[in-house]
Enzyme design. Structure first.
Site, PDB file in Angstrom:
ATOM      1  N   LYS A   1      -2.270   3.300   0.038  1.00  0.00           N
ATOM      2  CA  LYS A   1      -2.669   2.052   0.697  1.00  0.00           C
ATOM      3  C   LYS A   1      -2.044   1.939   2.083  1.00  0.00           C
ATOM      4  CE  LYS A   1      -0.830  -0.521  -2.535  1.00  0.00           C
ATOM      5  NZ  LYS A   1      -0.322   0.502  -3.471  1.00  0.00           N
TER       6      LYS A   1
ATOM      7  N   ARG B   1      -1.824  -9.018  -5.612  1.00  0.00           N
ATOM      8  CA  ARG B   1      -1.477  -8.105  -6.694  1.00  0.00           C
ATOM      9  C   ARG B   1      -1.551  -8.755  -8.041  1.00  0.00           C
ATOM     10  NH1 ARG B   1       2.340  -4.598  -3.797  1.00  0.00           N
ATOM     11  NH2 ARG B   1       2.875  -3.137  -5.383  1.00  0.00           N
TER      12      ARG B   1
ATOM     13  N   ARG C   1       7.796  11.300  -0.981  1.00  0.00           N
ATOM     14  CA  ARG C   1       7.548  10.300   0.062  1.00  0.00           C
ATOM     15  C   ARG C   1       8.831   9.995   0.835  1.00  0.00           C
ATOM     16  NH1 ARG C   1       4.928   4.589  -0.854  1.00  0.00           N
ATOM     17  NH2 ARG C   1       6.479   4.396  -2.490  1.00  0.00           N
TER      18      ARG C   1
ATOM     19  N   ARG D   1      12.745   5.623  -0.703  1.00  0.00           N
ATOM     20  CA  ARG D   1      12.809   4.241  -1.178  1.00  0.00           C
ATOM     21  C   ARG D   1      13.528   4.144  -2.521  1.00  0.00           C
ATOM     22  NH1 ARG D   1       6.898   1.695  -0.385  1.00  0.00           N
ATOM     23  NH2 ARG D   1       7.381   0.963  -2.488  1.00  0.00           N
TER      24      ARG D   1
ATOM     25  N   ARG E   1       6.476   0.646 -12.335  1.00  0.00           N
ATOM     26  CA  ARG E   1       5.538   0.084 -11.349  1.00  0.00           C
ATOM     27  C   ARG E   1       4.098   0.365 -11.757  1.00  0.00           C
ATOM     28  NH1 ARG E   1       7.750   2.875  -6.207  1.00  0.00           N
ATOM     29  NH2 ARG E   1       5.969   1.930  -5.151  1.00  0.00           N
TER      30      ARG E   1
HETATM   31  P1  AP5 Z   1       1.591   5.456   0.579  1.00  0.00           P
HETATM   32  O1  AP5 Z   1       0.571   5.300   1.637  1.00  0.00           O
HETATM   33  O2  AP5 Z   1       3.003   5.157   0.909  1.00  0.00           O
HETATM   34  O3  AP5 Z   1       1.130   4.686  -0.745  1.00  0.00           O
HETATM   35  P2  AP5 Z   1       1.075   3.151  -1.084  1.00  0.00           P
HETATM   36  O4  AP5 Z   1      -0.182   2.925  -1.850  1.00  0.00           O
HETATM   37  O5  AP5 Z   1       1.313   2.307   0.131  1.00  0.00           O
HETATM   38  O6  AP5 Z   1       2.301   3.074  -2.090  1.00  0.00           O
HETATM   39  P3  AP5 Z   1       3.470   2.010  -2.223  1.00  0.00           P
HETATM   40  O7  AP5 Z   1       4.522   2.647  -3.094  1.00  0.00           O
HETATM   41  O8  AP5 Z   1       3.888   1.492  -0.898  1.00  0.00           O
HETATM   42  O9  AP5 Z   1       2.777   0.935  -3.029  1.00  0.00           O
HETATM   43  P4  AP5 Z   1       3.380  -0.167  -3.828  1.00  0.00           P
HETATM   44  O10 AP5 Z   1       2.206  -1.004  -4.007  1.00  0.00           O
HETATM   45  O11 AP5 Z   1       4.071   0.216  -5.066  1.00  0.00           O
HETATM   46  O12 AP5 Z   1       4.609  -0.665  -2.908  1.00  0.00           O
HETATM   47  P5  AP5 Z   1       4.779  -1.920  -1.953  1.00  0.00           P
HETATM   48  O13 AP5 Z   1       5.632  -1.530  -0.840  1.00  0.00           O
HETATM   49  O14 AP5 Z   1       3.474  -2.555  -1.699  1.00  0.00           O
HETATM   50  O15 AP5 Z   1       1.468   6.969   0.030  1.00  0.00           O
HETATM   51  C1  AP5 Z   1       2.371   7.450  -0.979  1.00  0.00           C
HETATM   52  C2  AP5 Z   1       2.784   8.895  -0.666  1.00  0.00           C
HETATM   53  O16 AP5 Z   1       1.667   9.761  -0.816  1.00  0.00           O
HETATM   54  C3  AP5 Z   1       3.271   9.100   0.782  1.00  0.00           C
HETATM   55  O17 AP5 Z   1       4.330  10.029   0.787  1.00  0.00           O
HETATM   56  C4  AP5 Z   1       2.034   9.627   1.520  1.00  0.00           C
HETATM   57  O18 AP5 Z   1       2.388  10.436   2.633  1.00  0.00           O
HETATM   58  C5  AP5 Z   1       1.333  10.430   0.401  1.00  0.00           C
HETATM   59  N1  AP5 Z   1      -0.118  10.406   0.509  1.00  0.00           N
HETATM   60  C6  AP5 Z   1      -0.927   9.362   0.889  1.00  0.00           C
HETATM   61  N2  AP5 Z   1      -2.228   9.703   0.848  1.00  0.00           N
HETATM   62  C7  AP5 Z   1      -2.253  11.009   0.400  1.00  0.00           C
HETATM   63  C8  AP5 Z   1      -3.309  11.939   0.150  1.00  0.00           C
HETATM   64  N3  AP5 Z   1      -4.615  11.590   0.342  1.00  0.00           N
HETATM   65  N4  AP5 Z   1      -2.967  13.182  -0.290  1.00  0.00           N
HETATM   66  C9  AP5 Z   1      -1.645  13.527  -0.462  1.00  0.00           C
HETATM   67  N5  AP5 Z   1      -0.609  12.689  -0.232  1.00  0.00           N
HETATM   68  C10 AP5 Z   1      -0.907  11.446   0.181  1.00  0.00           C
HETATM   69  O19 AP5 Z   1       5.599  -2.876  -2.908  1.00  0.00           O
HETATM   70  C11 AP5 Z   1       6.916  -2.563  -3.319  1.00  0.00           C
HETATM   71  C12 AP5 Z   1       7.439  -3.651  -4.229  1.00  0.00           C
HETATM   72  O20 AP5 Z   1       7.472  -4.904  -3.531  1.00  0.00           O
HETATM   73  C13 AP5 Z   1       6.595  -3.935  -5.479  1.00  0.00           C
HETATM   74  O21 AP5 Z   1       6.929  -3.061  -6.530  1.00  0.00           O
HETATM   75  C14 AP5 Z   1       6.974  -5.392  -5.743  1.00  0.00           C
HETATM   76  O22 AP5 Z   1       8.231  -5.475  -6.380  1.00  0.00           O
HETATM   77  C15 AP5 Z   1       7.111  -5.970  -4.359  1.00  0.00           C
HETATM   78  N6  AP5 Z   1       5.839  -6.570  -3.877  1.00  0.00           N
HETATM   79  C16 AP5 Z   1       5.123  -6.174  -2.785  1.00  0.00           C
HETATM   80  N7  AP5 Z   1       4.022  -6.926  -2.636  1.00  0.00           N
HETATM   81  C17 AP5 Z   1       4.043  -7.823  -3.656  1.00  0.00           C
HETATM   82  C18 AP5 Z   1       3.166  -8.854  -4.064  1.00  0.00           C
HETATM   83  N8  AP5 Z   1       2.028  -9.130  -3.400  1.00  0.00           N
HETATM   84  N9  AP5 Z   1       3.482  -9.563  -5.163  1.00  0.00           N
HETATM   85  C19 AP5 Z   1       4.610  -9.307  -5.858  1.00  0.00           C
HETATM   86  N10 AP5 Z   1       5.481  -8.347  -5.542  1.00  0.00           N
HETATM   87  C20 AP5 Z   1       5.204  -7.601  -4.447  1.00  0.00           C
HETATM   88 MG    MG Z   2       2.882   1.045   0.756  1.00  0.00          MG
END
Ligand code: AP5
Ligand code: MG
Ligand code: ZN
Length: 214
Positions: free
Chosen positions: A13, A88, A127, A160, A171
């Site tokens: 994402k 989410r 990552r 992270r 997660r």
């Molecule tokens: P990346 O682009 O980083 O993936 P992502 O989908 O952004 O993954 P996140 O871990 O950031 O998602 P998340 O939803 O768990 O975390 P968030 O920060 O939102 O890609 C991942 C890896 O793969 C990278 O190394 C990239 O280079 C590689 N990659 C990408 N595309 C690829 C491809 N096509 N082929 C190969 N490799 C590839 O949230 C973190 C925490 O915050 C949550 O757990 C929660 O506690 C809290 N939080 C955030 N938002 C909310 C909310 N709205 N409500 C409640 N809690 C929340």
């Molecule tokens: Mg992300």
């Protein structure tokens, strides 16, 4: 244009949202990045959020919804935005819908990046994230030019805290229970589009551009 990025943790994402934001000239709003910036700056919100994030749990809706509703009313959001990691939960989606309804607007696209759980566990270990600007890299699939230094802003990269395999598993469970129902929610509103997230980053990007007509 108002776009929501859906998909499991690690689906890509953030990677895609940044590219779309650059291409379309609209802000990329990641609730995860907002919380991580608050943790880094030692704010009260950061301390609260960290206790949930470290366990792989969701931060409570009441800490998230007002924050996003405020953010999307700022001047730079006039021509649209990309929401990454929000909504989410169904209550978050309803809060967003209510805020948009109040000003006669709606979400244009909810893009679901599909990646099976097994691929995700492998991706997360490689990552690296920038503490400065939130850019995301992968040691194999998307390395930086200089090891451990962000290509965009020059800050240091980190692994992270929530990317440990046990936390990634929690997660994923939380994602399937609480976030996947949004796929039906946005299908009913006729704005859902699915993309195969196991393809190369460039192919995923071009599929998304085709969907949004950019
Ligand atoms: P990346 O682009 O980083 O993936 P992502 O989908 O952004 O993954 P996140 O871990 O950031 O998602 P998340 O939803 O768990 O975390 P968030 O920060 O939102 O890609 C991942 C890896 O793969 C990278 O190394 C990239 O280079 C590689 N990659 C990408 N595309 C690829 C491809 N096509 N082929 C190969 N490799 C590839 O949230 C973190 C925490 O915050 C949550 O757990 C929660 O506690 C809290 N939080 C955030 N938002 C909310 C909310 N709205 N409500 C409640 N809690 C929340
Ligand atoms: Mg992300
Ligand atoms: Zn950076």
């Amino acid at each position: 244009m108002k776009i929501i990025m859906l998909g499991a943790p690690g689906a890509g994402k953030g990677t895609q949202a940044k590219r779309i934001a650059d291409k379309c000239g609209i802000p990329h709003i990641s609730t995860g990045d907002i919380f991580r910036a608050n943790i880094k700056n030692g704010t009260e919100l950061g301390a609260k959020a960290k206790s949930y994030m470290d366990k792989g749990a969701l931060v409570p809706d009441e800490l998230v919804c007002d924050l996003v509703v405020d953010r999307i009313q700022q001047k730079d959001c006039e021509n649209g935005y990309i929401l990454d990691g929000f909504p989410r939960t169904i209550p978050q989606a309803e809060a967003l819908e209510a805020a948009l309804n109040a000003i006669g607007q709606k979400v244009d696209f909810a893009i679901d990046i599909e990646v099976p759980d097994d691929n995700i566990i492998n991706r997360m270990a490689g990552r690296r994230a920038c503490v400065g600007c939130g850019a995301t890299y992968h040691i194999l699939f998307n390395p930086t030019k200089v090891e451990n230094v962000c290509d965009v802003c020059g800050e240091k990269l980190i692994l992270r805290d929530d990317d440990k395999p046990e936390t990634v598993k929690s997660r994923l469970t939380v994602y399937h229970d609480q976030t996947q129902p949004l796929i039906d929610f946005y299908t009913e509103r006729k704005v859902l589009a699915e993309v195969d997230g196991t393809q190369s980053m460039d192919k995923v990007f071009s599929d998304i551009l085709e969907i949004i007509g950019a």
